[in-house]
Design a protein around this motif. Structure first.
Motif, PDB file in Angstrom:
ATOM      1  N   LEU A  79       0.820  -1.203   0.000  1.00  0.00           N
ATOM      2  CA  LEU A  79       0.000   0.000   0.000  1.00  0.00           C
ATOM      3  C   LEU A  79       0.862   1.263   0.000  1.00  0.00           C
ATOM      4  O   LEU A  79       2.016   1.247   0.439  1.00  0.00           O
ATOM      5  CB  LEU A  79      -0.929   0.001   1.214  1.00  0.00           C
ATOM      6  CG  LEU A  79      -1.828  -1.238   1.368  1.00  0.00           C
ATOM      7  CD1 LEU A  79      -2.738  -1.081   2.577  1.00  0.00           C
ATOM      8  CD2 LEU A  79      -2.640  -1.480   0.098  1.00  0.00           C
ATOM      9  N   ALA A  80       0.273   2.360  -0.471  1.00  0.00           N
ATOM     10  CA  ALA A  80       1.003   3.618  -0.588  1.00  0.00           C
ATOM     11  C   ALA A  80       1.503   4.126   0.755  1.00  0.00           C
ATOM     12  O   ALA A  80       2.488   4.862   0.823  1.00  0.00           O
ATOM     13  CB  ALA A  80       0.115   4.667  -1.251  1.00  0.00           C
ATOM     14  N   CYS A  81       0.840   3.738   1.829  1.00  0.00           N
ATOM     15  CA  CYS A  81       1.229   4.175   3.171  1.00  0.00           C
ATOM     16  C   CYS A  81       2.455   3.442   3.699  1.00  0.00           C
ATOM     17  O   CYS A  81       3.000   3.816   4.740  1.00  0.00           O
ATOM     18  CB  CYS A  81       0.070   3.976   4.135  1.00  0.00           C
ATOM     19  SG  CYS A  81      -0.506   2.256   4.221  1.00  0.00           S
ATOM     20  N   GLY A  82       2.878   2.368   3.019  1.00  0.00           N
ATOM     21  CA  GLY A  82       4.008   1.558   3.482  1.00  0.00           C
ATOM     22  C   GLY A  82       3.590   0.270   4.165  1.00  0.00           C
ATOM     23  O   GLY A  82       4.428  -0.616   4.380  1.00  0.00           O
ATOM     24  N   HIS A  83       2.319   0.123   4.501  1.00  0.00           N
ATOM     25  CA  HIS A  83       1.836  -1.126   5.091  1.00  0.00           C
ATOM     26  C   HIS A  83       1.609  -2.178   4.009  1.00  0.00           C
ATOM     27  O   HIS A  83       1.468  -1.845   2.822  1.00  0.00           O
ATOM     28  CB  HIS A  83       0.512  -0.897   5.840  1.00  0.00           C
ATOM     29  CG  HIS A  83       0.674  -0.097   7.090  1.00  0.00           C
ATOM     30  ND1 HIS A  83      -0.044   1.057   7.333  1.00  0.00           N
ATOM     31  CD2 HIS A  83       1.471  -0.279   8.175  1.00  0.00           C
ATOM     32  CE1 HIS A  83       0.306   1.545   8.512  1.00  0.00           C
ATOM     33  NE2 HIS A  83       1.216   0.750   9.043  1.00  0.00           N
ATOM     34  N   ASN A  84       1.569  -3.426   4.424  1.00  0.00           N
ATOM     35  CA  ASN A  84       1.250  -4.554   3.558  1.00  0.00           C
ATOM     36  C   ASN A  84      -0.044  -5.200   4.020  1.00  0.00           C
ATOM     37  O   ASN A  84      -0.371  -5.168   5.213  1.00  0.00           O
ATOM     38  CB  ASN A  84       2.372  -5.598   3.583  1.00  0.00           C
ATOM     39  CG  ASN A  84       3.687  -5.056   3.065  1.00  0.00           C
ATOM     40  OD1 ASN A  84       3.713  -4.267   2.128  1.00  0.00           O
ATOM     41  ND2 ASN A  84       4.781  -5.473   3.679  1.00  0.00           N
ATOM     42  N   GLN A  85      -0.766  -5.805   3.088  1.00  0.00           N
ATOM     43  CA  GLN A  85      -2.023  -6.461   3.444  1.00  0.00           C
ATOM     44  C   GLN A  85      -2.237  -7.679   2.546  1.00  0.00           C
ATOM     45  O   GLN A  85      -2.146  -7.578   1.320  1.00  0.00           O
ATOM     46  CB  GLN A  85      -3.193  -5.487   3.286  1.00  0.00           C
ATOM     47  CG  GLN A  85      -4.506  -6.038   3.791  1.00  0.00           C
ATOM     48  CD  GLN A  85      -5.601  -4.980   3.782  1.00  0.00           C
ATOM     49  OE1 GLN A  85      -6.738  -5.273   3.442  1.00  0.00           O
ATOM     50  NE2 GLN A  85      -5.267  -3.751   4.157  1.00  0.00           N
ATOM     51  N   ARG A  89      -4.873   3.078  13.239  1.00  0.00           N
ATOM     52  CA  ARG A  89      -4.262   2.950  14.565  1.00  0.00           C
ATOM     53  C   ARG A  89      -2.945   3.717  14.659  1.00  0.00           C
ATOM     54  O   ARG A  89      -2.265   3.672  15.681  1.00  0.00           O
ATOM     55  CB  ARG A  89      -4.044   1.467  14.905  1.00  0.00           C
ATOM     56  CG  ARG A  89      -5.335   0.671  14.994  1.00  0.00           C
ATOM     57  CD  ARG A  89      -5.140  -0.623  15.761  1.00  0.00           C
ATOM     58  NE  ARG A  89      -4.241  -1.556  15.110  1.00  0.00           N
ATOM     59  CZ  ARG A  89      -4.628  -2.537  14.279  1.00  0.00           C
ATOM     60  NH1 ARG A  89      -5.927  -2.677  13.989  1.00  0.00           N
ATOM     61  NH2 ARG A  89      -3.762  -3.357  13.736  1.00  0.00           N
ATOM     62  N   CYS A  90      -2.571   4.403  13.569  1.00  0.00           N
ATOM     63  CA  CYS A  90      -1.332   5.200  13.520  1.00  0.00           C
ATOM     64  C   CYS A  90      -0.095   4.352  13.810  1.00  0.00           C
ATOM     65  O   CYS A  90       0.861   4.822  14.458  1.00  0.00           O
ATOM     66  CB  CYS A  90      -1.403   6.380  14.487  1.00  0.00           C
ATOM     67  SG  CYS A  90      -2.664   7.600  14.053  1.00  0.00           S
ATOM     68  N   GLU A  91      -0.099   3.110  13.320  1.00  0.00           N
ATOM     69  CA  GLU A  91       1.043   2.218  13.527  1.00  0.00           C
ATOM     70  C   GLU A  91       2.041   2.389  12.391  1.00  0.00           C
ATOM     71  O   GLU A  91       1.698   2.253  11.211  1.00  0.00           O
ATOM     72  CB  GLU A  91       0.572   0.767  13.599  1.00  0.00           C
ATOM     73  CG  GLU A  91      -0.300   0.474  14.803  1.00  0.00           C
ATOM     74  CD  GLU A  91      -0.646  -1.005  14.932  1.00  0.00           C
ATOM     75  OE1 GLU A  91       0.011  -1.827  14.242  1.00  0.00           O
ATOM     76  OE2 GLU A  91      -1.563  -1.329  15.692  1.00  0.00           O
ATOM     77  N   LEU A  92       3.286   2.676  12.733  1.00  0.00           N
ATOM     78  CA  LEU A  92       4.325   2.864  11.730  1.00  0.00           C
ATOM     79  C   LEU A  92       4.589   1.560  10.976  1.00  0.00           C
ATOM     80  O   LEU A  92       4.729   0.505  11.585  1.00  0.00           O
ATOM     81  CB  LEU A  92       5.628   3.322  12.382  1.00  0.00           C
ATOM     82  CG  LEU A  92       5.663   4.723  12.980  1.00  0.00           C
ATOM     83  CD1 LEU A  92       6.924   4.887  13.818  1.00  0.00           C
ATOM     84  CD2 LEU A  92       5.630   5.770  11.880  1.00  0.00           C
ATOM     85  N   PRO A  93       4.678   1.618   9.642  1.00  0.00           N
ATOM     86  CA  PRO A  93       5.070   0.422   8.894  1.00  0.00           C
ATOM     87  C   PRO A  93       6.570   0.167   9.045  1.00  0.00           C
ATOM     88  O   PRO A  93       7.333   1.057   9.454  1.00  0.00           O
ATOM     89  CB  PRO A  93       4.712   0.785   7.450  1.00  0.00           C
ATOM     90  CG  PRO A  93       4.742   2.265   7.403  1.00  0.00           C
ATOM     91  CD  PRO A  93       4.358   2.747   8.776  1.00  0.00           C
ATOM     92  N   GLN A  94       7.000  -1.026   8.717  1.00  0.00           N
ATOM     93  CA  GLN A  94       8.414  -1.360   8.765  1.00  0.00           C
ATOM     94  C   GLN A  94       9.128  -0.781   7.545  1.00  0.00           C
ATOM     95  O   GLN A  94       8.526  -0.543   6.509  1.00  0.00           O
ATOM     96  CB  GLN A  94       8.601  -2.872   8.816  1.00  0.00           C
ATOM     97  CG  GLN A  94       8.056  -3.523  10.079  1.00  0.00           C
ATOM     98  CD  GLN A  94       8.298  -5.014  10.101  1.00  0.00           C
ATOM     99  OE1 GLN A  94       8.681  -5.612   9.106  1.00  0.00           O
ATOM    100  NE2 GLN A  94       8.086  -5.621  11.257  1.00  0.00           N
ATOM    101  N   GLY A  95      10.426  -0.573   7.688  1.00  0.00           N
ATOM    102  CA  GLY A  95      11.246  -0.196   6.545  1.00  0.00           C
ATOM    103  C   GLY A  95      11.187   1.257   6.154  1.00  0.00           C
ATOM    104  O   GLY A  95      11.620   1.629   5.060  1.00  0.00           O
TER     105      GLY A  95
END
Length: 202
Positions: A20-26, A61-67
């Motif tokens: 995802l553009a936010c840096g998270h994966n799903q 939840r405002c959780e930072l993605p990895q990397g």
């Protein structure tokens, strides 16, 4: 909140994961009758879903993605020196996360997530700020804090990443990145609706 799909990869089990553009994966699995995503099994189907939105609960939840890659940091502010724009609703640019670091005192952080995140940060705590999410901060008495800016970077040679050693922050004050009228972080050209300075630097 919804985030656009920018790419895919497969996990160790061979299941497809949307980036995802936010840096998270799903995960985007096709497991009928419970999960119906036949498109993910076909290269053209995956290609056709690029730039389409997926709901990202981790952003809510405002959780930072990895990397993430650290690109700059603000000066350390207190309740007197913090930019006025931080006390009003503002946001960081697409592809950029913020991370508040509280050195002393307490700071209130409110973000327009679903549901609204309203937390009190104490000395030693940090708080992620998702891209393009309206938020504001309020000092609760004497406080010292700074803000780090972290870029979404999926390259293998992303450089310094969150969780590892980090270089010294940019000495330039972050206040220069705020619109003096609407309080928006204007590095990407964004201003809040109705701001008379929209387009002033173009």
């Amino acid at each position: 909140m919804e985030r656009s799909i920018t790419g895919y990869h497969q996990d160790d089990a061979g299941d497809w994961v949307a980036e995802l553009a936010c840096g998270h994966n799903q995960h985007v699995r096709h497991r009928p009758p419970f999960q119906l995503r036949a498109w993910v099994l076909d290269p053209d189907g995956r290609l056709g879903r690029l730039r389409t939105p997926l709901n990202c609960p981790l952003c809510d939840r405002c959780e930072l993605p990895q990397g993430l890659r650290r690109v700059r940091a603000s000066a350390v502010w207190d309740e007197r020196t913090m930019p006025a724009g931080l006390r009003r609703a503002h946001r960081v640019a697409a592809g950029t996360w913020g991370r508040i670091v509280v050195q002393a005192g307490r700071l209130r952080f409110v973000a327009a997530t679903t549901p609204t995140l309203d937390v009190e940060l104490e000395a030693g705590s940090t708080q992620g700020i998702p891209p393009e999410v309206t938020h504001e901060v309020e000092p609760l008495g004497a406080v010292r804090f700074s803000v780090e800016f972290l870029a979404v970077d999926r390259t293998e040679s992303a450089g310094t990443q969150v969780g590892g050693p980090v270089p010294e922050g940019d000495p330039a004050c972050w206040a220069g990145m705020l619109c003096p009228e609407c309080g928006a972080v204007v590095e990407s050209g964004y201003h809040r609706p109705g701001c008379s300075l929209t387009g002033a630097n173009r």
